[in-house]
Design an enzyme around this catalytic site. Structure first.
Site, PDB file in Angstrom:
ATOM      1  N   ARG A 166       5.194   1.511 -11.189  1.00 51.65           N
ATOM      2  CA  ARG A 166       4.045   0.610 -11.145  1.00 51.65           C
ATOM      3  C   ARG A 166       2.770   1.346 -11.545  1.00 51.65           C
ATOM      4  NH1 ARG A 166       4.053  -3.933  -7.909  1.00 51.65           N
ATOM      5  NH2 ARG A 166       1.997  -3.467  -7.067  1.00 51.65           N
ATOM      6  N   ARG A 218      -1.356   8.738 -17.693  1.00 49.99           N
ATOM      7  CA  ARG A 218      -2.079   8.719 -18.972  1.00 49.99           C
ATOM      8  C   ARG A 218      -2.623  10.083 -19.332  1.00 49.99           C
ATOM      9  NH1 ARG A 218      -5.430   4.442 -16.608  1.00 49.99           N
ATOM     10  NH2 ARG A 218      -4.301   2.502 -16.948  1.00 49.99           N
ATOM     11  N   ARG A 249       8.495  -4.305   4.732  1.00 54.38           N
ATOM     12  CA  ARG A 249       7.467  -3.473   5.327  1.00 54.38           C
ATOM     13  C   ARG A 249       6.343  -4.391   5.769  1.00 54.38           C
ATOM     14  NH1 ARG A 249       8.603   1.037   7.403  1.00 54.38           N
ATOM     15  NH2 ARG A 249       6.585   2.007   6.965  1.00 54.38           N
ATOM     16  N   ARG A 258      -4.282   4.049   3.530  1.00 53.53           N
ATOM     17  CA  ARG A 258      -5.520   3.990   2.747  1.00 53.53           C
ATOM     18  C   ARG A 258      -6.618   3.316   3.555  1.00 53.53           C
ATOM     19  NH1 ARG A 258      -2.807   0.113  -1.948  1.00 53.53           N
ATOM     20  NH2 ARG A 258      -1.979  -1.415  -0.509  1.00 53.53           N
ATOM     21  N   GLU A 278      -5.367   0.970   6.791  1.00 56.73           N
ATOM     22  CA  GLU A 278      -4.102   0.283   6.587  1.00 56.73           C
ATOM     23  C   GLU A 278      -2.944   1.127   7.140  1.00 56.73           C
ATOM     24  OE1 GLU A 278      -4.524  -1.439   2.631  1.00 56.73           O
ATOM     25  OE2 GLU A 278      -2.350  -1.489   2.538  1.00 56.73           O
ATOM     26  N   TYR A 334       9.058  -7.762  -5.339  1.00 58.95           N
ATOM     27  CA  TYR A 334       7.751  -7.088  -5.259  1.00 58.95           C
ATOM     28  C   TYR A 334       6.864  -7.627  -6.391  1.00 58.95           C
ATOM     29  CZ  TYR A 334       4.747  -2.919  -4.397  1.00 58.95           C
ATOM     30  OH  TYR A 334       3.727  -2.050  -4.093  1.00 58.95           O
ATOM     31  N   ASP A 364       3.562  -9.071  -8.244  1.00 59.21           N
ATOM     32  CA  ASP A 364       2.097  -9.065  -8.238  1.00 59.21           C
ATOM     33  C   ASP A 364       1.622 -10.513  -8.347  1.00 59.21           C
ATOM     34  OD1 ASP A 364       1.733  -6.319  -8.056  1.00 59.21           O
ATOM     35  OD2 ASP A 364       1.942  -6.042 -10.212  1.00 59.21           O
TER      36      ASP A 364
HETATM   37  N1  UDP Z   1       1.753   5.681  -4.643  1.00 56.09           N
HETATM   38  C1  UDP Z   1       1.633   7.023  -4.343  1.00 56.09           C
HETATM   39  N2  UDP Z   1       0.387   7.541  -4.133  1.00 56.09           N
HETATM   40  C2  UDP Z   1      -0.730   6.788  -4.213  1.00 56.09           C
HETATM   41  C3  UDP Z   1      -0.609   5.416  -4.534  1.00 56.09           C
HETATM   42  C4  UDP Z   1       0.664   4.886  -4.735  1.00 56.09           C
HETATM   43  O1  UDP Z   1       2.616   7.722  -4.239  1.00 56.09           O
HETATM   44  O2  UDP Z   1      -1.829   7.314  -4.002  1.00 56.09           O
HETATM   45  C5  UDP Z   1       3.125   5.129  -4.848  1.00 56.09           C
HETATM   46  C6  UDP Z   1       3.723   4.610  -3.551  1.00 56.09           C
HETATM   47  O3  UDP Z   1       5.114   4.862  -3.584  1.00 56.09           O
HETATM   48  C7  UDP Z   1       3.453   3.126  -3.654  1.00 56.09           C
HETATM   49  C8  UDP Z   1       3.665   2.883  -5.139  1.00 56.09           C
HETATM   50  O4  UDP Z   1       3.113   4.045  -5.740  1.00 56.09           O
HETATM   51  O5  UDP Z   1       4.341   2.385  -2.870  1.00 56.09           O
HETATM   52  C9  UDP Z   1       3.028   1.647  -5.678  1.00 56.09           C
HETATM   53  O6  UDP Z   1       1.649   1.668  -5.412  1.00 56.09           O
HETATM   54  P1  UDP Z   1       0.730   0.376  -5.543  1.00 56.09           P
HETATM   55  O7  UDP Z   1      -0.682   0.823  -5.454  1.00 56.09           O
HETATM   56  O8  UDP Z   1       1.160  -0.387  -6.750  1.00 56.09           O
HETATM   57  O9  UDP Z   1       1.140  -0.412  -4.215  1.00 56.09           O
HETATM   58  P2  UDP Z   1       0.476  -1.684  -3.510  1.00 56.09           P
HETATM   59  O10 UDP Z   1      -0.975  -1.726  -3.901  1.00 56.09           O
HETATM   60  O11 UDP Z   1       1.289  -2.866  -3.959  1.00 56.09           O
HETATM   61  O12 UDP Z   1       0.655  -1.375  -2.064  1.00 56.09           O
END
Ligand code: UDP
Length: 374
Positions: free
Chosen positions: A172, A176, A251, A282, A308, A356, A358
């Site tokens: 996801r 880059r 989850r 976060r 969170e 999952y 979006d």
């Molecule tokens: N992830 C990570 N570090 C970060 C942010 C995301 O390892 O700082 C990984 C983690 O496994 C997460 C996945 O990337 O579940 C997808 O992140 P995303 O931000 O897409 O998750 P969401 O916002 O849907 O919770």
């Protein structure tokens, strides 16, 4: 009592879009939700002039021009671009993984140097075909970034080792070799001005649509079913079948939200705590989704933050994320076979399909399903 073409269980994005599309085709819908509000998990509430994302941050992003045009019919979007920052034990890194991240991690300056560094770490780890999230992450960005920015966060978020999680979850995130902190590879992105609740209210605002809140389908299904010809169910698929084949894993997330008497707590909408020890994943500072201003453009003197905390779902908690590992994939297939046998019931959305999704994918799925209506 009125009779409807559709009973739509769940007033989130899937249910609202489906109802509106059915309305365009002259069909009536009764949309019910067990919560006292519409908009499902995209629900926002105004606190101290700030649209607070009550069930977690939602940043609208899509590559699908059709979906973008669709949401813009019901809301005006601001120019917000998601650029979260990772905090690893006080070291700050840019996300997603890009030249700023690589420079901070390794001191590399050019894309070529960064690519070499990653290739070296990938080769040292000896991974050819990534079989799980850990291997996928190392082969994308190397071991240093995996250790500092992925491992701890992912294990907190999913409550499972990275070796037990599917590789697709980490895909996801973009990687880059440019100086681009935009978290999403999306052509279109923004936050609806005035909040998501207002957008969903606009989608539901049609004479063919009736909304009834604080109404639980599962506890009163016989009566509810009698109100319409067809059902669109957007709740958890396993709950629909009374968990008869077992529980699918989800989850859940708990938010600790605080109003602070200061204008700026962390200087960004999202800071990810990527170490394993910090108990939350976060912190969201909601005002930065709207540049720290109210709708009139005035700067706001207070701020609202949400920490969170991720946990395994139990029946008294809200389900947020499906756990798409092998075991749950098998159970889902079994539930889908049951679902296929339900006459006049459609299953849709993140919970109804256990995907999952979006937001843009949910909208696209609802539009597609409605398009095929008889
Ligand atoms: N992830 C990570 N570090 C970060 C942010 C995301 O390892 O700082 C990984 C983690 O496994 C997460 C996945 O990337 O579940 C997808 O992140 P995303 O931000 O897409 O998750 P969401 O916002 O849907 O919770």
């Amino acid at each position: 009592m009125a009779h409807y073409d559709y009973l739509i269980v769940g007033a989130g994005l899937y249910g609202a879009v489906f109802a509106r599309e059915a309305a365009k085709r002259g069909r009536t819908s009764l949309v019910i939700d067990k919560r006292p509000h519409i908009a499902g998990n995209v629900y926002t509430e105004k606190i101290e002039g700030i649209n607070v994302h009550i069930y977690g941050a939602h940043i609208f992003h899509t590559n699908d021009r059709n979906v973008w045009d669709y949401v813009n019919t019901y809301a005006t979007f601001n120019r917000f671009t998601n650029s979260p920052v990772a905090n690893y034990r006080g070291e700050l890194y840019s996300l997603p993984f890009n030249m700023y991240t690589f420079n901070k991690m390794w001191g590399v300056v050019t894309p070529e140097e960064a690519a070499e560094k990653i290739a070296g770490q990938r080769a040292a780890a000896g991974i050819t075909e990534p079989k799980n999230l850990e291997e996928q992450a190392i082969s994308l960005v190397g071991t240093d970034i995996y250790e500092k920015l992925i491992k701890g966060y992912t294990q907190k978020q999913w409550g499972r080792a990275c070796t037990e999680l599917p590789a697709f979850i980490i895909k996801r995130l973009p990687v880059r070799l440019t100086f681009d902190n935009n978290y999403f590879n999306a052509l279109y992105q923004g936050i609806p001005i005035g909040g998501y609740t207002k957008m969903v209210a606009n989608i539901l605002d049609d004479p063919h649509i009736t909304v009834r809140l604080s109404t639980d389908y599962l506890t009163d299904r016989r009566y509810m079913n009698s109100l319409a010809d067809r059902i669109v169910y957007t709740g958890p698929i396993d709950a629909y079948f009374d968990y008869s084949l077992g529980y699918l894993a989800y989850r859940s997330v708990r938010f600790e939200t605080e109003i602070l008497d200061q204008p700026n707590y962390q200087g960004n909408a999202a800071i990810n705590y990527t170490d394993a020890e910090t108990p939350y994943t976060r912190i969201i500072e909601h005002k930065w989704f709207e540049f720290g201003r109210d709708e009139e453009g005035n700067e706001l003197s207070k701020t609202v933050i949400s920490r969170e905390y991720s946990s395994e779902w139990t029946p008294e908690r809200e389900p947020y994320y499906p756990v798409n590992d092998e075991k749950n994939g098998e159970l889902l297939k079994a539930y889908m076979r049951l679902a296929a046998g339900e006459r006049n019931v459609l299953f849709g959305g993140r919970l109804g399909e256990y995907k999952y999704y979006d937001m843009d994918q949910v909208i696209d799925a609802a539009l597609e399903t409605a398009r095929k209506l008889p």
